[in-house]
Scaffold this motif. Structure first.
Motif, PDB file in Angstrom:
ATOM      1  N   ARG A 277       8.042   5.836   8.965  1.00 42.32           N
ATOM      2  CA  ARG A 277       9.098   5.363   9.861  1.00 42.32           C
ATOM      3  C   ARG A 277       8.939   3.875  10.166  1.00 42.32           C
ATOM      4  O   ARG A 277       9.928   3.138  10.283  1.00 42.32           O
ATOM      5  CB  ARG A 277       9.092   6.177  11.162  1.00 42.32           C
ATOM      6  N   LEU A 278       7.661   3.407  10.287  1.00 42.66           N
ATOM      7  CA  LEU A 278       7.432   1.991  10.558  1.00 42.66           C
ATOM      8  C   LEU A 278       7.796   1.139   9.346  1.00 42.66           C
ATOM      9  O   LEU A 278       8.385   0.063   9.485  1.00 42.66           O
ATOM     10  CB  LEU A 278       5.968   1.757  10.948  1.00 42.66           C
ATOM     11  N   VAL A 279       7.418   1.623   8.158  1.00 47.18           N
ATOM     12  CA  VAL A 279       7.730   0.888   6.935  1.00 47.18           C
ATOM     13  C   VAL A 279       9.242   0.807   6.744  1.00 47.18           C
ATOM     14  O   VAL A 279       9.795  -0.254   6.453  1.00 47.18           O
ATOM     15  CB  VAL A 279       7.068   1.549   5.701  1.00 47.18           C
ATOM     16  N   LYS A 280       9.921   1.935   6.918  1.00 44.33           N
ATOM     17  CA  LYS A 280      11.378   1.980   6.761  1.00 44.33           C
ATOM     18  C   LYS A 280      12.074   1.058   7.749  1.00 44.33           C
ATOM     19  O   LYS A 280      12.990   0.310   7.390  1.00 44.33           O
ATOM     20  CB  LYS A 280      11.869   3.426   6.934  1.00 44.33           C
TER      21      LYS A 280
ATOM     22  N   MET B 258       9.003 -13.397  14.446  1.00 42.29           N
ATOM     23  CA  MET B 258       9.044 -12.233  13.565  1.00 42.29           C
ATOM     24  C   MET B 258       9.979 -11.145  14.099  1.00 42.29           C
ATOM     25  O   MET B 258      10.033 -10.920  15.310  1.00 42.29           O
ATOM     26  CB  MET B 258       7.633 -11.649  13.401  1.00 42.29           C
ATOM     27  N   PRO B 259      10.690 -10.441  13.217  1.00 39.42           N
ATOM     28  CA  PRO B 259      11.466  -9.285  13.658  1.00 39.42           C
ATOM     29  C   PRO B 259      10.552  -8.253  14.324  1.00 39.42           C
ATOM     30  O   PRO B 259       9.400  -8.070  13.901  1.00 39.42           O
ATOM     31  CB  PRO B 259      12.060  -8.739  12.348  1.00 39.42           C
ATOM     32  N   ALA B 260      11.064  -7.585  15.338  1.00 46.79           N
ATOM     33  CA  ALA B 260      10.244  -6.647  16.107  1.00 46.79           C
ATOM     34  C   ALA B 260       9.667  -5.536  15.233  1.00 46.79           C
ATOM     35  O   ALA B 260       8.493  -5.141  15.399  1.00 46.79           O
ATOM     36  CB  ALA B 260      11.076  -6.046  17.235  1.00 46.79           C
ATOM     37  N   ALA B 261      10.451  -5.021  14.276  1.00 49.02           N
ATOM     38  CA  ALA B 261       9.986  -3.922  13.424  1.00 49.02           C
ATOM     39  C   ALA B 261       8.861  -4.382  12.494  1.00 49.02           C
ATOM     40  O   ALA B 261       7.897  -3.644  12.252  1.00 49.02           O
ATOM     41  CB  ALA B 261      11.146  -3.355  12.617  1.00 49.02           C
ATOM     42  N   THR B 262       8.967  -5.608  11.993  1.00 48.88           N
ATOM     43  CA  THR B 262       7.904  -6.154  11.140  1.00 48.88           C
ATOM     44  C   THR B 262       6.637  -6.361  11.952  1.00 48.88           C
ATOM     45  O   THR B 262       5.525  -6.060  11.489  1.00 48.88           O
ATOM     46  CB  THR B 262       8.362  -7.489  10.516  1.00 48.88           C
ATOM     47  N   ARG B 263       6.791  -6.867  13.166  1.00 52.58           N
ATOM     48  CA  ARG B 263       5.640  -7.056  14.052  1.00 52.58           C
ATOM     49  C   ARG B 263       4.981  -5.713  14.377  1.00 52.58           C
ATOM     50  O   ARG B 263       3.739  -5.609  14.379  1.00 52.58           O
ATOM     51  CB  ARG B 263       6.112  -7.744  15.336  1.00 52.58           C
ATOM     52  N   ALA B 264       5.767  -4.667  14.606  1.00 55.07           N
ATOM     53  CA  ALA B 264       5.218  -3.350  14.924  1.00 55.07           C
ATOM     54  C   ALA B 264       4.409  -2.797  13.750  1.00 55.07           C
ATOM     55  O   ALA B 264       3.332  -2.212  13.945  1.00 55.07           O
ATOM     56  CB  ALA B 264       6.342  -2.386  15.296  1.00 55.07           C
TER      57      ALA B 264
ATOM     58  N   LEU C 125       0.829  -1.208   0.000  1.00 58.40           N
ATOM     59  CA  LEU C 125       0.000   0.000   0.000  1.00 58.40           C
ATOM     60  C   LEU C 125       0.862   1.257   0.000  1.00 58.40           C
ATOM     61  O   LEU C 125       0.521   2.262  -0.633  1.00 58.40           O
ATOM     62  CB  LEU C 125      -0.933  -0.002   1.211  1.00 58.40           C
ATOM     63  N   PHE C 126       1.970   1.202   0.726  1.00 51.52           N
ATOM     64  CA  PHE C 126       2.874   2.348   0.826  1.00 51.52           C
ATOM     65  C   PHE C 126       3.427   2.727  -0.553  1.00 51.52           C
ATOM     66  O   PHE C 126       3.725   3.894  -0.813  1.00 51.52           O
ATOM     67  CB  PHE C 126       4.015   2.028   1.793  1.00 51.52           C
ATOM     68  N   THR C 127       3.574   1.720  -1.424  1.00 51.55           N
ATOM     69  CA  THR C 127       4.037   1.965  -2.796  1.00 51.55           C
ATOM     70  C   THR C 127       2.863   2.001  -3.772  1.00 51.55           C
ATOM     71  O   THR C 127       3.052   1.903  -4.984  1.00 51.55           O
ATOM     72  CB  THR C 127       5.051   0.892  -3.223  1.00 51.55           C
ATOM     73  N   PHE C 128       1.642   2.122  -3.231  1.00 55.14           N
ATOM     74  CA  PHE C 128       0.400   2.280  -4.004  1.00 55.14           C
ATOM     75  C   PHE C 128       0.113   1.104  -4.932  1.00 55.14           C
ATOM     76  O   PHE C 128      -0.460   1.273  -6.002  1.00 55.14           O
ATOM     77  CB  PHE C 128       0.419   3.609  -4.780  1.00 55.14           C
ATOM     78  N   GLU C 129       0.507  -0.090  -4.501  1.00 57.30           N
ATOM     79  CA  GLU C 129       0.156  -1.316  -5.230  1.00 57.30           C
ATOM     80  C   GLU C 129      -1.063  -1.939  -4.546  1.00 57.30           C
ATOM     81  O   GLU C 129      -1.010  -3.025  -3.981  1.00 57.30           O
ATOM     82  CB  GLU C 129       1.353  -2.269  -5.246  1.00 57.30           C
ATOM     83  N   VAL C 130      -2.157  -1.203  -4.620  1.00 54.71           N
ATOM     84  CA  VAL C 130      -3.363  -1.573  -3.875  1.00 54.71           C
ATOM     85  C   VAL C 130      -3.934  -2.895  -4.364  1.00 54.71           C
ATOM     86  O   VAL C 130      -4.425  -3.698  -3.572  1.00 54.71           O
ATOM     87  CB  VAL C 130      -4.425  -0.453  -3.981  1.00 54.71           C
ATOM     88  N   ASN C 131      -3.857  -3.142  -5.674  1.00 52.26           N
ATOM     89  CA  ASN C 131      -4.425  -4.384  -6.205  1.00 52.26           C
ATOM     90  C   ASN C 131      -3.727  -5.607  -5.625  1.00 52.26           C
ATOM     91  O   ASN C 131      -4.368  -6.623  -5.319  1.00 52.26           O
ATOM     92  CB  ASN C 131      -4.345  -4.391  -7.731  1.00 52.26           C
TER      93      ASN C 131
END
Length: 259
Positions: free
Chosen positions: A251-254, A223-229, A53-59
């Motif tokens: 920041r969460l995506v990055k 799962m890595p903590a950042a992915t879980r967050a 979604l962040f890269t607008f690949e909604v489909n």
């Protein structure tokens, strides 16, 4: 096993059956059992959807999410057409509207993996999906729902699994079907019989292979903590994220992509 296939006479019921070979094959299977697919956790799926979604690949995000909640086989998501979307209707006056999928419709001459026609899946727990589906339903009946290129969903899925640090699960799209059933059983959103019907499984033994609640919990812990967050944020803001992808915290995506 290969000889049995090409020379049916030596199979169990053939005219030249080889009973010792049959017993040897049975013992071999016990010593070296096949590996069954493990469930893909919802929180990991939502992290994947967030990146798309962040890269607008909604489909692509919609295809993955609906595959999970509808227990779709990978080929079913790829071949889903507009004509298979059943419009929102009230079953009885005053009730909530329901929308569904009609898979392998008889009039199209299509059958499922197990040879069934007219299999149905109700989209009953995600009413926020309805506006998306209503817009999609305006397209020609023969058009693909998710507008996927051959192999596109698989390649993006594997790419982002690697980026989000879960490639050690040996992920595949079929794990979404396993994950959907395990998630619904773990959270008690559906009973065993409801899950069995939704997954279109004919026997309890088939459901047992798909509903692996404890294994799913184990994977969440890996799962890595950042992915879980990122996945947790998506779970709390699912409708917002799909309607306004720009609201997903960068920041969460990055953090999730950088591991």
């Amino acid at each position: 096993a290969a000889l049995k296939y090409f020379v049916p006479q030596i199979s169990r019921f053939g005219s030249s059956a080889l009973p010792r070979c049959g017993r040897a094959l049975k013992g071999w299977r016990k010593l070296n059992p096949g590996h069954e697919r493990q469930p893909f956790p919802m929180v990991a799926l939502l992290a994947l959807c967030a990146v798309l979604l962040f890269t607008f690949e909604v489909n692509l995000a919609l295809a993955l999410y609906m595959s999970f909640v509808s227990y779709l086989r990978p080929g079913e998501a790829q071949s889903l057409t507009i004509s298979m979307l059943i419009a929102s209707q009230q079953v009885v006056p005053g009730s909530n509207k329901a929308r569904g999928l009609l898979l392998h419709p008889m009039e199209c001459g299509l059958t499922s993996k197990v040879g069934e026609n007219d299999e149905t899946v109700h989209l009953d727990l995600d009413p926020w999906l309805f506006p998306f589906l209503e817009v999609l339903a305006l397209a020609p009946p023969h058009q693909q729902v998710f507008n996927l290129k051959p192999g596109e969903l698989k390649s993006k899925f594997l790419l982002h699994c690697r980026q989000l640090g879960v490639s050690h699960w040996n992920p595949c799209l079929y794990q979404l079907r396993h994950g959907g059933a395990s998630h619904d059983l773990t959270t008690k959103q559906r009973t065993v019989s409801e899950t069995k019907r939704r997954g279109r499984w004919a026997s309890d033994a088939s459901l047992k292979r798909y509903g692996r609640e404890t294994r799913m919990l184990q994977r969440i812990g890996q799962m890595p903590a950042a992915t879980r967050a990122l996945g947790d944020w998506m779970a709390a803001n699912l409708e917002l994220a799909f309607n306004h992808p720009q609201q997903i915290p960068a920041r969460l995506v990055k953090a999730a992509l950088e591991g």
